[in-house]
Design an enzyme around this catalytic site. Structure first.
Site, PDB file in Angstrom:
ATOM      1  N   HIS A 262       0.686  -1.142  -0.019  1.00  0.00           N
ATOM      2  CA  HIS A 262      -0.007   0.114  -0.122  1.00  0.00           C
ATOM      3  C   HIS A 262       0.798   1.151  -0.051  1.00  0.00           C
ATOM      4  O   HIS A 262       0.623   2.212   0.810  1.00  0.00           O
ATOM      5  CB  HIS A 262      -1.112   0.106   1.262  1.00  0.00           C
ATOM      6  CG  HIS A 262      -2.111  -1.075   1.402  1.00  0.00           C
ATOM      7  ND1 HIS A 262      -3.053  -0.898   0.577  1.00  0.00           N
ATOM      8  CD2 HIS A 262      -2.144  -2.161   1.516  1.00  0.00           C
ATOM      9  CE1 HIS A 262      -4.033  -1.839   0.596  1.00  0.00           C
ATOM     10  NE2 HIS A 262      -3.354  -2.843   1.404  1.00  0.00           N
ATOM     11  N   ASP A 322      -0.887  -5.180   6.342  1.00  0.00           N
ATOM     12  CA  ASP A 322      -1.942  -5.865   5.639  1.00  0.00           C
ATOM     13  C   ASP A 322      -1.382  -5.814   4.046  1.00  0.00           C
ATOM     14  O   ASP A 322      -0.876  -5.228   3.478  1.00  0.00           O
ATOM     15  CB  ASP A 322      -3.175  -5.244   5.837  1.00  0.00           C
ATOM     16  CG  ASP A 322      -3.256  -3.640   4.832  1.00  0.00           C
ATOM     17  OD1 ASP A 322      -2.246  -3.065   5.431  1.00  0.00           O
ATOM     18  OD2 ASP A 322      -4.111  -3.454   4.331  1.00  0.00           O
ATOM     19  N   GLU A 323      -2.005  -7.029   3.425  1.00  0.00           N
ATOM     20  CA  GLU A 323      -2.034  -7.126   2.120  1.00  0.00           C
ATOM     21  C   GLU A 323      -0.649  -6.945   1.456  1.00  0.00           C
ATOM     22  O   GLU A 323      -0.528  -6.404   0.211  1.00  0.00           O
ATOM     23  CB  GLU A 323      -2.944  -6.126   1.443  1.00  0.00           C
ATOM     24  CG  GLU A 323      -4.480  -6.653   1.785  1.00  0.00           C
ATOM     25  CD  GLU A 323      -5.683  -5.830   1.315  1.00  0.00           C
ATOM     26  OE1 GLU A 323      -6.718  -6.412   1.185  1.00  0.00           O
ATOM     27  OE2 GLU A 323      -5.312  -4.708   1.209  1.00  0.00           O
ATOM     28  N   ALA A 324       0.579  -7.578   2.086  1.00  0.00           N
ATOM     29  CA  ALA A 324       1.553  -7.462   1.360  1.00  0.00           C
ATOM     30  C   ALA A 324       1.779  -8.522   0.369  1.00  0.00           C
ATOM     31  O   ALA A 324       2.905  -9.083   0.420  1.00  0.00           O
ATOM     32  CB  ALA A 324       2.593  -7.433   2.555  1.00  0.00           C
ATOM     33  N   VAL A 325       1.110  -8.244  -0.526  1.00  0.00           N
ATOM     34  CA  VAL A 325       0.888  -9.429  -1.623  1.00  0.00           C
ATOM     35  C   VAL A 325       1.948  -9.295  -2.357  1.00  0.00           C
ATOM     36  O   VAL A 325       2.538 -10.399  -3.166  1.00  0.00           O
ATOM     37  CB  VAL A 325      -0.218  -9.020  -2.544  1.00  0.00           C
ATOM     38  CG1 VAL A 325      -0.466  -9.827  -3.868  1.00  0.00           C
ATOM     39  CG2 VAL A 325      -1.631  -9.095  -1.678  1.00  0.00           C
TER      40      VAL A 325
END
Ligand code: TNX
Length: 512
Positions: A262, A322-325
């Site tokens: 993000h 979060d969401e450290a894709v």
């Protein structure tokens, strides 16, 4: 025959005579949100606030006295001086009372003669004031002088919170909302006794806090938003103003810089933060990640977190997580461990979305749990948190995500976690939502992501009427939990919001 005979005795006749009085139902308790621990009405007595009334507050409670006076002066037009000595007819604030009230509890007694609020600490007095506010007519919320009478039915309230952490989160990164709007949110959340505001200050779509050592973050990274609008950012003075305003309402600000994912706005602002040294464009679509192997990543984070810690009096800096894709599991763990050291070096404790539990966190860390009911991977991370002694703040997406639509007919919002009706957001128990971690729950948080909300009216429409229900989940004892009772008390808030100009959703679930 036997009955008649029996009733010739004095006690029987007396019982017959007084039975209707003894069994008369007490008047219904006033409609307060969140429901107090105990609220008892005293039939037949009413307090009337008169133009000559004073607010009596000891030196240690002068700020709450002024807060209450300011609130009441606008709509009553009364002078309401704040003094230290009082007479019958006054509203009296007292610091004292039993230890069991803790720092946030209070006692409120309204008789025909006086209103008395006592608490061990000023936060408790402030919450007593919030309850008193709801006992007054809705027009007390008006910004202009209204005609009375300003009556309060006599009542005794004794009240302490269930959880210490009662939070809201506002995403000012996807769309930027200036200081006055954040202050309005603080006013509304504190009206319902919430005490923590988590500000999501950075995301792909925008960077919203000026960092003096990296000025392009806000000036360039903050120059747009998820709707390709003009964006915006808080100067450090703006942020300090928010922190101060929040403190005056007993709200602690938890700032979040979301990492390692993000981060497009940051990567676009400074080419050296990118692994290939090339800055992506602003609003570059897709997942992003900081460059974990680069030293400059940590120099940058040290500067950012250092500047933020210096203007943040609260204990926590939230590093997102979060969401450290686009980050490998090994890199993620290494990264969070290093950021934790930076947060600690600046005298703060780490908070993050519950995925940060994949790293080696200190016992003082707090995890913000955004999993949905029964999600095994998320529950496993909650267990990790428990084993470490980390406290959990519960923000379950399928209950309290305020960006989810209320139902299929809601014109704006998301639905990836399903619909969150007013009832859904209220009807759950933080002690059992994640099995087996009841004692590790610090409290609740209601996040409002603004990916799809460019306007402040949208924010209000999504938050109200759900936010007060989450406030009640955080404040009120589980034994008071009742949807049927709650929806009636919630309905009584509508006229207050009408007067305050809050654009709320008139949900058909609530008997407005
Ligand atoms: C997931 S929840 C996100 C946010 C989005 C939100 C939209 C979480 C920690 N990450 O980045 O805004 O969904 O509902």
């Amino acid at each position: 025959m036997t009955r008649k005979l029996l009733c010739l005795t004095v006690s029987c006749l007396a019982a017959l005579l007084f039975a209707p009085i003894a069994t008369a139902a007490p008047p219904p308790p006033p409609k307060v949100v969140p429901e107090p621990s105990s609220i008892v009405t005293l039939p037949g007595q009413t307090f009337t606030l008169k133009p000559t009334a004073k607010i009596v507050a000891p030196a240690g409670a002068a700020a709450t006295g002024e807060y209450l006076a300011t609130l009441l002066r606008k709509s009553t037009g009364f002078r309401l001086p704040v003094t230290t000595t009082g007479l019958p007819g006054d509203i009296r604030l007292t610091l004292g009372g039993p230890q069991s009230l803790g720092t946030e509890g209070y006692r409120l007694t309204v008789t025909a003669v006086n209103v008395d609020i006592s608490a061990k600490a000023e936060a408790g007095l402030f919450y007593g004031v919030q309850t008193l506010r709801q006992l007054l007519p809705a027009k007390i919320e008006a910004k202009t002088v209204q005609s009375g009478p300003w009556t309060v039915k006599a009542v005794t309230v004794q009240d302490t919170p269930r959880y210490a952490w009662r939070g809201a989160m506002l995403d000012v990164a996807r769309h930027f909302f200036p200081v006055p709007q954040v202050e309005q949110y603080i006013d509304l959340m504190s009206m319902y006794k919430m005490n923590t505001l988590h500000l999501h200050l950075s995301d792909n779509d925008g960077w919203r806090i000026d960092i003096k050592s990296w000025p392009r973050l806000a000036r360039y990274g903050g120059s747009t938003d998820a709707s390709r609008g003009p964006g915006g950012f808080y100067t450090q003075d703006d942020y300090t103003a928010i922190v101060r305003y929040a403190a005056s309402r007993h709200v602690t600000i938890v700032p979040e810089i979301d990492t390692p994912g993000h981060v497009t706005a940051a990567l676009a602002s400074y080419a050296p933060l990118n692994c290939d040294g090339v800055a992506p464009p602003l609003l570059n679509p897709g997942w992003s990640s900081l460059c974990v192997p680069l030293d400059i990543t940590y120099k940058w984070l040290d500067d950012v977190i250092g500047e933020l810690a210096a203007i943040t009096p609260g204990d926590y800096i939230d590093i997102g997580g979060d969401e450290a894709v686009n980050t490998s599991a090994a890199d993620y763990k290494y990264f969070v461990n290093r950021v934790q050291a930076i947060v600690t070096a600046h005298g703060k404790k780490l908070m993050g979305w519950h995925q940060v539990e994949a790293a080696d966190l200190a016992g003082s860390a707090v995890a913000d749990y955004w999993g949905t009911a029964g999600s095994k991977d998320d529950e496993a991370l909650a267990k990790v948190a428990q084993n470490r002694g980390n406290k959990l703040v519960l923000s379950p997406a399928d209950k309290v995500y305020l960006d989810m639509k209320y139902d299929a007919s809601t014109p704006i919002g998301q639905d990836w976690a399903g619909y969150n009706s007013v009832r859904d957001s209220y009807d759950w128990d933080p002690a059992t939502f994640v099995p087996g971690v009841a004692d590790d729950v610090a409290g609740v948080e209601a996040p409002l992501w603004t990916d799809v909300f460019p306007n402040w009216d949208d924010v209000q429409f999504m938050a109200f009427p759900r936010l007060p229900g989450i406030a009640e989940i955080g404040w009120s004892a589980q034994r008071t939990h009742s949807w049927d009772d709650y929806r009636v008390r919630l309905a009584a808030q509508g006229p207050r919001w009408d007067v305050l100009g809050v654009k709320y959703f008139r949900s058909p679930e609530v008997p407005w």
